[in-house]
Structure formats: C-alpha cells, structure tokens
Design a protein around this motif. Sequence first.
Motif, PDB file in Angstrom:
ATOM      1  N   GLU A 299      11.935  13.228  11.016  1.00 22.89           N
ATOM      2  CA  GLU A 299      11.764  14.554  11.623  1.00 22.89           C
ATOM      3  C   GLU A 299      10.285  14.809  11.939  1.00 22.89           C
ATOM      4  O   GLU A 299       9.946  15.425  12.951  1.00 22.89           O
ATOM      5  CB  GLU A 299      12.305  15.616  10.671  1.00 22.89           C
TER       6      GLU A 299
ATOM      7  N   ASP B 284      11.555  22.297  11.825  1.00 23.22           N
ATOM      8  CA  ASP B 284      12.630  21.666  11.070  1.00 23.22           C
ATOM      9  C   ASP B 284      12.087  20.886   9.889  1.00 23.22           C
ATOM     10  O   ASP B 284      12.678  20.867   8.796  1.00 23.22           O
ATOM     11  CB  ASP B 284      13.437  20.742  11.974  1.00 23.22           C
TER      12      ASP B 284
ATOM     13  N   LYS C 210      21.255  18.175   8.937  1.00 23.65           N
ATOM     14  CA  LYS C 210      20.190  17.548   9.722  1.00 23.65           C
ATOM     15  C   LYS C 210      20.367  16.028   9.727  1.00 23.65           C
ATOM     16  O   LYS C 210      20.098  15.369  10.749  1.00 23.65           O
ATOM     17  CB  LYS C 210      18.835  17.923   9.136  1.00 23.65           C
TER      18      LYS C 210
END
Length: 615
Positions: free
Chosen positions: A424, A432, A473
């Motif tokens: 990420e 995020d 996620k």
Amino acid sequence: MHMEDRIAALLRPLLRKTMIRHVLFSYLGLNLLLLFLLGAVSIRDSSATLTEEVTKASYRVMEQAALGFRFNLEEAKRTLAGFAGHPSVVQMLRAGDRLPVEEKLLHERNISDLAFGVSSFQSLVSDILILGRNGYVNNLDGRKSLRWDYPFGDQPWFKAALSAPQGSGFVTLGLHTQNYYVSSALSRANTSVLSIALPLADGGREPVGAVIANLDLKKINGLFERSSYGNGEQIFMVDANRTVIVHKDSGAIGRTLDFPEIGRIEQGESGSFFSEIDGKEQLVIYQPTGVDGLRLLSTVPMSEIRGQADPLRAKLTGILYGCLLLNALVSILLTVRLSRPFSRLLHTLDSLGEDSLYVVPKNYKYLELNLIGQKFKELVGRIEQLVKMNYSSQIALQEARWKTLQSQIQPHFLFNTLQLLQTEIVCGSAADSNRIILALSSLLRYSMQRSPGTVTLQEELENVRDYLFILAKKYDNRIRFVSHIEDPALLEGRTIKLILQPLVENAILHGFRENPVDAEIHIRVAAVKKGILVTITDNGCGMSWERRRWVGQQLSEEEMESGSIGMRNVDRRIKLSCGPEYGLRVRSTSGGGTRIHVLLPGGAGPVHEKGECVS
C-alpha cells in the motif's frame, strides 16, 4: 447364686420402666400381631391371590397374543395393498372383459409373478382372492384350486366388501365357509375362514371389485396356544356377534357363545369375571385385539386354580410360624440397639448437600458408627477440595488455550498485514496506509494489553471492524461487513475478551477459503429473554451435514481434538465464565452460508432498529 445374678441382670431392663422394655414390648407385640393377621389373611385369600396372579398373567399373554395377531395382520394388509395397487390387478378389475387377448395375457402373467412372491409361511395369509364385478376371478395359484362355476358375485361377504364406504380402507368380512375351492384342496375346501378385503373403485368412485385375503385360522390359533396359561386355559377369538371365529377345537368355530355374564365383555376394553360354562365354574378374561369387532377371550377352570392354591396354603402356614419366631429374635437383638444410632447417621447423610458439604460431627453411641461418620466427613472434605481444584484447573486450561490461540494467530496475521502495508505504501495511497497502521495498532493493543476480565460489546465490535478492514484491503475490498444493533445500550453490556474476532476469522477461513468474492459478514446484536444474542452470518460455502455434525460434537464434548481451538475455545470460555446455558449454536447448510448464534448474559431493554454498514 452366680447364675441367679446373671438371670437378674438380664431381666432387670425388662422389669423396670425403661425405654428398652417399652420399645421391645411395643414393637414386638405389634409386629407379631400384624404378622399373624397377615399370615391368616394370606392363607384365607390364597385362592383369590392366585386367581389375581393368573388374571394378570393371562392379561400379559393375551396382550402378547393380540400384539402378534396385529403384527401378522399388518403383514397381511401390506400384502393385500401390494395386490390392490398393482396396475395389472386394477386394469383387470376395471376393464378385464373389454381388453384384447394379448393385453389380458400380459396382465395375467404380471399377476402370476406378483402371486409367486407371496409366502404363506411368513404371514397369516392362506390365499388371496381377486374378485371383480365384471366376473373376473383369480387367486394365488391362478384359479387352479377354485371352482369355475362358483357364483362369487352372489356371496354376502363379497357384497359386503363392495358396499363398504369409499375411503374406509381395509374391511373385515368376518367368518365364512370356503365352499368355492375344489375338493382336491383338502386344507381349504369347506373350512371356515376369516377374511379382510380392500375394495377398488373406478375413476367415478364406483366399486369395481375387491382384493380379499383369507387368514389361516390354524396359524392364528397357534399364536394363542403358545401363550396359554397351563393346560386348562383356552384362548379364542370372537366377533361382535359373540361368534367364535378362532378356536383350537375346529368344531367350536362358528358357535355363538351364550353363558351367564357374557354381556360383560361388551362393557369395557378388558376385564374378568367368573361364570359357569358347561357345568364348570371358570375364570373368564377378555381383552381387545386392536381390530374393530374382534376380542380375545380366555377361560381357566377354577378347579385348576384351587388345586394350585393348596400347596401354597401349606407353604404360607410354615412361613408364618417361621416368621413369628424369627421376628421375635430379630426384634430383641437389633431393634433397640441399632435402630436409633443408624437413624441418626442416615439423617446426617440425607441432609448432606442441601445447603453445603459441611458435615456436623455427632456422637452415634457406638465406636463403629462414630468411625464411619468421621471417615465420611473426611471423604466429603476431600471431594469438596477436588471439586475446587478441578474447577480451577478447567479455568487455567481454558486460559492457556486462549493464550495459545492468540500466539498462533498473531504472527501469521502480523506478517500478512506488514506485506499489505508495504504494498500500500509503494503502490497505494497514504490515507489507506495510515488507516491500515491505525487498525493494526488497535488490534495489537486490544489483544496484548492486560485489561480486566471483561470488555464491552462496543470494544469487541470495534476490534472486529479493524480486523475486517485489514482483510478487506488484502482482498481488494471483496469482503463487506454489515452490523445491525437493535439497541445502542446493548453495546455497553460486558463480555469476556476476544470472542467475536475468532468466529469472524473462522467464517472467512472456512466459508470463503483464500479467494473471497462478494463476501459478506453480517453481525446482529439483539436483546432476548435470556440476555444478549449476537448473530454472525456469512454467505460462504456453508457446511455439509457431516461437517455440521462434527462441529456439534466438538461443542458438546468435554475434551476437544488437537488443533480445534477456535470456535470450541470461545464456547468453553463463555460457558465457564457465564454458565452452561450460554455459548454457541451453529446453523449451516451446504452452499447456503453459516450462522453462529452467541448467547451472552445481559439485560433486555427496549428495542430500537438501527443499521450500520461498513465496507
């Protein structure tokens, strides 16, 4: 002089006004009186007692005979139903006279094959008649034993079968003579038979014929003879008209019973009475068979019962004298010396466990009883200590399993989350990444901090949200989390820590495997009568019947298999902390998802509908 002193010492307690003398004389005198009266009444009523025993025994054997008759009758009905439901039988009764020859031959061959499978050695059926209003006639041997010119359609029993109300099922036709067999059929021709019928109708509900089963009366009587009491008892069957239809004497079949008190057999289900039959006093016992209109009767000569009662009277007299002497000796030796101390000891044992396990020490007068009381007190103390130690061990074991669960989950989950965070940071957004870090830190803080034994449901749900956010996620937001809280006040309820997250993890692991698609986890919190009900539902693959049964066994057994610490651990921790009425219930179907109900203690307040959705 020395002997006189001994006699005086023995008589002194009996000559003075002592408790020993009072108890001895009262107890001994009363027991002797009662024993004498009991013996006298027993000797006088020995015949009545034996008659009652014979009656009870006859009831039992007649019930057994009736049960055997009903069982075999059901076998006959199943055979009859098989014939009545066969398409060839139905076709021949409805349109046999209008069918082509080839089709008739085909149906006749099918009926012959069906008849070949019926074994008269396994049931009461001696023959099965297939009779139609169109003149069709057949039986088990293909009409070989039947008279070709016999007018079946004119017989009252056949008309009774056709006139039975539609939908009435099987019809009992009663007794009739088998005069439709040829003379070479020696075992059947011109003998009496009991028949049951199953009528058949056409599409317009008009009767077209019937399938009739003739029951072998000798086989029915064989059921009764094996159950009879002694050589003098006779068990037979009568119909509603008091006509004998089953009897070991074939000459008595068809005879109408007429003797005093015969009307009493119609006044109740079962009973007995005395009556004079053929000049002899007999005990008559009647019992229903379970078939409308049919009853079992048993007759036992009273002379046989009285003959068996004479030896009983002699034995009772001898027993009476022996008991009188024995009672006097036992009363003197045991009543005074042992009754009261033992009563006190038994009272102490009976009172144990009503309020506590504490045993109050008492003096039972005798050394042996005092030793028993002391040893029992020590045994109860050890049992109480072992119960406490076992309870503590159970709590410690469950705590160790909980910590083992944490240690197994955290390293693997932490490694995956760090890999997700790296991806990420490199390829995703800073927002995020920041939220993943916050969710991970909350999970670690919640699972590792040393907090009190209970937390709020709000904290448990927040921990589940953080956990599912990271998993969502990881799987590109293919996991959706929905929660419904009926009353916000329920979230203030206290519960033990880490009970929802293992269940959610288990649902994702087993419900969606490693590739969740359109996965949804739904948590509902509601107030119920016993407390708070938390329901966790997924739309995964569900469980097979075998898997669901295995899970149920794991939740119910005291010991669990190695590696089964998730759902089982949560259930045991809830039961140990809150009570056996709380814990988990699993509902699942293969391909239909899984639903886990978690029942927790808590107050039930007013219900308000509220929904919250987090993706």
